[in-house]
Design an enzyme around this catalytic site. Sequence first.
Site, PDB file in Angstrom:
ATOM      1  CG  ASP A  23      -1.797  -1.085   1.261  1.00 13.65           C
ATOM      2  OD1 ASP A  23      -2.102  -1.748   0.292  1.00 13.65           O
ATOM      3  OD2 ASP A  23      -2.677  -1.244   2.136  1.00 13.65           O
ATOM      4  CE  LYS A 128      -3.547  -4.367   1.445  1.00 10.97           C
ATOM      5  NZ  LYS A 128      -4.459  -3.479   2.553  1.00 10.97           N
ATOM      6  CB  CYS A 161      -2.257  -2.308   5.382  1.00  7.50           C
ATOM      7  SG  CYS A 161      -3.682  -1.816   5.356  1.00  7.50           S
TER       8      CYS A 161
HETATM    9  N1  TIU Z   1      -2.604   0.307   4.459  1.00  9.45           N
HETATM   10  C1  TIU Z   1      -3.068   0.667   5.527  1.00  9.45           C
HETATM   11  O1  TIU Z   1      -2.598   0.562   6.418  1.00  9.45           O
HETATM   12  N2  TIU Z   1      -4.423   1.300   5.516  1.00  9.45           N
HETATM   13  C2  TIU Z   1      -4.616   2.257   6.367  1.00  9.45           C
HETATM   14  O2  TIU Z   1      -5.967   2.585   6.317  1.00  9.45           O
HETATM   15  N3  TIU Z   1      -3.988   2.488   7.564  1.00  9.45           N
HETATM   16  C3  TIU Z   1      -4.200   3.368   8.292  1.00  9.45           C
HETATM   17  O3  TIU Z   1      -3.217   3.472   9.181  1.00  9.45           O
HETATM   18  N4  TIU Z   1      -5.136   4.157   8.415  1.00  9.45           N
END
Ligand code: TIU
Length: 229
Positions: A23, A128, A161
Amino acid sequence: MRIEAKPYEYSLDLGSAALLIIDMQRDFLEPGGFGEMLGNDVSQLRRTIEPNKALLKAWRAVGALVIHTREGHRPDLTDLPPAKKIRGRSPTTIGDPGPMGRILVRGEAGHDIISELCPAAGEPIIDKPGKGAFFATDLHAILQNRGVQQLVVTGVTTEVCVNTTVREANDRGYDCMVVSDCCGSYFPEFHEMGLKMIAAQGGIFGWVAPSAAIIEALAGINMMKGAAE
Ligand code: TIU
């Protein structure tokens, strides 16, 4: 290949390993994106860009598998759980127009991976809908088909994540090594504890190592390859 790691050395076998970059998306990392709009300090995530670039370059140089993930939803939001849509009580939520297109919607600019870590041709991208990269995706099938048993995991955010994905992977039998300086959280204390949780209790979810230890080991392989050529 032995990598100095916590809680003890990791034995990396590049033939059955993948680099999994979680991500690293514009909406989480870039000034003016969704993350910053929610009041988060994106510099905490941006410090991971250079280490990720260096590790990705070294990993690509040995020809091992790279997989990227992105968190996001279908434009019609049919895969967005109502609970996820309304959680946080923010006036702007997933699917709404945001600073870089509709927030966390596939195909929008903010959903893209940052240019510094742009996926190369042939590197699978996993879209995802959840925090974990195994939930409602074909990641497990891709890894099985490629004979992958080890995951070197980087990305954001450490406690969300990255941790969720590593826990999912661990339950599916993968040996995960999380790269400490290539992961980040908007909250430094969560980053630190997120890493500690991985390696605690003898490596309950896996290993933790800095990128320098992995890059050094990969450089050794490239030197051997160069000498053989
Ligand atoms: N990729 C991921 O960690 N998505 C999130 O929403 N992270 C947050 O820390 N909010």
